[in-house]
Write an enzyme that holds these catalytic residues in place. Structure first.
Site, PDB file in Angstrom:
ATOM      1  N   GLY A  39       1.002  -1.244  -0.158  1.00 13.44           N
ATOM      2  CA  GLY A  39      -0.394   0.283   0.429  1.00 13.44           C
ATOM      3  C   GLY A  39       0.948   1.610   0.141  1.00 13.44           C
ATOM      4  N   ASN A  52       3.578   1.983   2.827  1.00 12.00           N
ATOM      5  CA  ASN A  52       4.816   1.868   2.660  1.00 12.00           C
ATOM      6  C   ASN A  52       5.827   3.790   2.962  1.00 12.00           C
ATOM      7  OD1 ASN A  52       4.754   0.332   1.558  1.00 12.00           O
ATOM      8  ND2 ASN A  52       4.404   0.408  -0.537  1.00 12.00           N
ATOM      9  N   TYR A  92      -6.664  -8.047  -6.341  1.00  6.07           N
ATOM     10  CA  TYR A  92      -8.465  -8.116  -5.137  1.00  6.07           C
ATOM     11  C   TYR A  92      -8.630  -7.350  -5.006  1.00  6.07           C
ATOM     12  CZ  TYR A  92      -7.017 -12.253  -8.236  1.00  6.07           C
ATOM     13  OH  TYR A  92      -6.725 -13.501  -9.322  1.00  6.07           O
ATOM     14  N   ASN A 101       0.893   8.439  -8.379  1.00  7.27           N
ATOM     15  CA  ASN A 101       0.904   6.823  -8.209  1.00  7.27           C
ATOM     16  C   ASN A 101      -0.115   6.624  -9.056  1.00  7.27           C
ATOM     17  OD1 ASN A 101       2.628   5.545  -7.075  1.00  7.27           O
ATOM     18  ND2 ASN A 101       1.357   5.913  -4.885  1.00  7.27           N
ATOM     19  N   LEU A 137      13.321  10.780 -11.628  1.00 11.69           N
ATOM     20  CA  LEU A 137      14.200  10.514 -12.695  1.00 11.69           C
ATOM     21  C   LEU A 137      14.747   9.297 -12.807  1.00 11.69           C
ATOM     22  CD1 LEU A 137      15.738  13.950 -12.870  1.00 11.69           C
ATOM     23  CD2 LEU A 137      13.837  13.031 -14.772  1.00 11.69           C
ATOM     24  N   GLY A 138      13.734   8.606 -11.850  1.00 12.42           N
ATOM     25  CA  GLY A 138      14.798   7.032 -11.915  1.00 12.42           C
ATOM     26  C   GLY A 138      15.856   7.171 -11.562  1.00 12.42           C
ATOM     27  N   GLY A 194       8.047   0.056  -4.883  1.00 15.27           N
ATOM     28  CA  GLY A 194       8.220   1.086  -3.250  1.00 15.27           C
ATOM     29  C   GLY A 194       8.996   2.419  -3.178  1.00 15.27           C
ATOM     30  N   ASP A 247       8.134   5.731  -3.220  1.00 14.03           N
ATOM     31  CA  ASP A 247       7.124   5.443  -1.674  1.00 14.03           C
ATOM     32  C   ASP A 247       8.029   6.351  -0.808  1.00 14.03           C
ATOM     33  OD1 ASP A 247       4.772   4.667  -2.336  1.00 14.03           O
ATOM     34  OD2 ASP A 247       4.852   3.084  -2.049  1.00 14.03           O
TER      35      ASP A 247
HETATM   36  O1  KDG Z   1       3.275   2.379  -4.366  1.00 18.55           O
HETATM   37  C1  KDG Z   1       3.881   1.166  -3.841  1.00 18.55           C
HETATM   38  C2  KDG Z   1       2.396   0.724  -4.096  1.00 18.55           C
HETATM   39  O2  KDG Z   1       2.006   0.267  -5.560  1.00 18.55           O
HETATM   40  C3  KDG Z   1       2.061  -0.887  -3.688  1.00 18.55           C
HETATM   41  O3  KDG Z   1       2.448  -0.952  -2.776  1.00 18.55           O
HETATM   42  C4  KDG Z   1       0.609  -1.243  -3.323  1.00 18.55           C
HETATM   43  O4  KDG Z   1      -0.711   0.635  -3.229  1.00 18.55           O
HETATM   44  C5  KDG Z   1      -0.249  -0.281  -3.864  1.00 18.55           C
HETATM   45  C6  KDG Z   1      -1.497  -0.097  -4.721  1.00 18.55           C
HETATM   46  O5  KDG Z   1      -1.992   0.311  -4.979  1.00 18.55           O
HETATM   47  O6  KDG Z   1      -0.795  -0.207  -6.600  1.00 18.55           O
END
Ligand code: KDG
Length: 316
Positions: A34, A38, A105, A166, A226-227, A255, A258
């Site tokens: 999440g 994170n 899921y 995100n 920028l990775g 992650g 995050d």
């Molecule tokens: O940033 C990483 C998250 O994408 C991952 O931990 C899972 O929250 C998540 C998602 O919705 O993809």
């Protein structure tokens, strides 16, 4: 009160023991995933007072998530339970040489039903920073409404809004993602766009152009990722490019963004310069990729100091 509060769905993640298509995988490691939790966990590891809240199912997976996040030193006192819905799950699919796939899921999960009545607004309004992401509004209309409400109420009290776009195109259509995320971006104070998110949101591929567009939208601080090349940080009066760390063999890149955001926010809370905030962000993001799992690789302040080869940051 908390230095940072964050909210968003956390799922139980099943991470395969082996690489390859999931239909051939027999063994999984159970962990949590999440974006917002994170960030909370990464900040707690760096020594900050941080709270995460969401809605969990009244089930074993929900209890597991709560205990893991609590065990990391994050305040979970505002987490609520939905008795009629289940905790969401995610399966990762790993490959040797490309980024992993994820299978969600989470439709109708407990977290996608977080309402305004579920919130402790005073708790949110007392924080210095509210961190949110563009995953939440993608989950349901209820979540979108709640996210907007929280942003508005936090802003009223001068809480700094930190926003990571995100973009998750598995969750919604690109056009809807673009409209909503741009709208949220206009209401945030600090934004963490990735270079490819800039492309999707603005149709630009130049990182300086992307950064300046977000500044013009009203952000006080734009931190463009920028990775492995690092990041570009800009405010009205200062622009700085900060070179990244090259990780030769990343174990798991999920992650990293995050960890990066947490590193940057930690720098801000420590009153570091923008350059130093960017250096800390790059280092935490890089370290996150060294360990399998989304949050397992986040460092403590002394570990990140070692990694960076400096002794400058003060431990609390
Ligand atoms: O940033 C990483 C998250 O994408 C991952 O931990 C899972 O929250 C998540 C998602 O919705 O993809």
């Amino acid at each position: 009160s908390m230095e940072v509060v964050t909210f968003g769905e956390t799922m139980v993640m099943f991470n395969p023991d082996s690489t390859g298509p999931l239909r051939y995988v027999h063994n999984y490691n159970k962990t949590i995933a999440g974006a917002e939790s994170n960030v909370a966990i990464a900040l707690a590891r760096l020594g900050h007072q941080v709270g995460w809240f969401s809605k969990l199912g009244d089930d074993e997976f929900g209890r597991y998530i709560k205990s893991v996040i609590m065990g990391e030193g994050v305040d979970v006192s505002r987490v609520v339970v939905d008795e009629s819905r289940q905790t969401g799950l995610v399966f990762k699919e790993r490959f040797a040489h490309v980024n992993p796939n994820v299978y969600y899921y989470r439709k109708h999960s407990a977290a996608s039903n977080i309402n305004i009545e579920d919130l402790d607004m005073a708790y949110i309004q007392l924080a210095k920073i509210l961190h949110i992401t563009g995953i939440t509004p993608a989950l349901s209309d209820v979540n979108k409404k709640t996210a907007y409400h929280i942003m508005e109420k936090a802003k009223e009290k001068g809480v700094l809004i930190s926003f990571d776009p995100n973009i998750r195109l598995k969750l919604w259509r690109a056009e809807e993602a673009r409209t909503t995320i741009l709208d949220m971006a206009k209401q945030s104070d600090i934004i963490f766009p990735g270079i490819d998110e800039g492309e999707l949101l603005l149709g630009m591929d130049d990182y300086q152009e992307i950064t300046h567009s977000f500044l013009e939208m009203g952000n006080k601080l734009v931190v463009t990722k920028l990775g492995k090349k690092g990041c570009y940080v800009a405010s009205k009066d200062e622009q700085v490019y900060i070179e990244g760390y090259v990780v030769e063999k990343p174990e798991d890149t999920v992650g990293a963004g995050d960890g990066f955001a947490a590193g940057f926010l930690s720098g801000l809370l420590r009153n570091l310069s923008l350059r130093e905030c960017g250096q800390l962000a790059n280092a935490v993001g890089a370290m996150a990729t060294l360990v399998r799992g989304d949050m397992e690789g986040f460092p403590t302040m002394s570990q990140v100091k070692n990694f960076m080869g400096i002794e400058k940051y003060i431990d609390r």
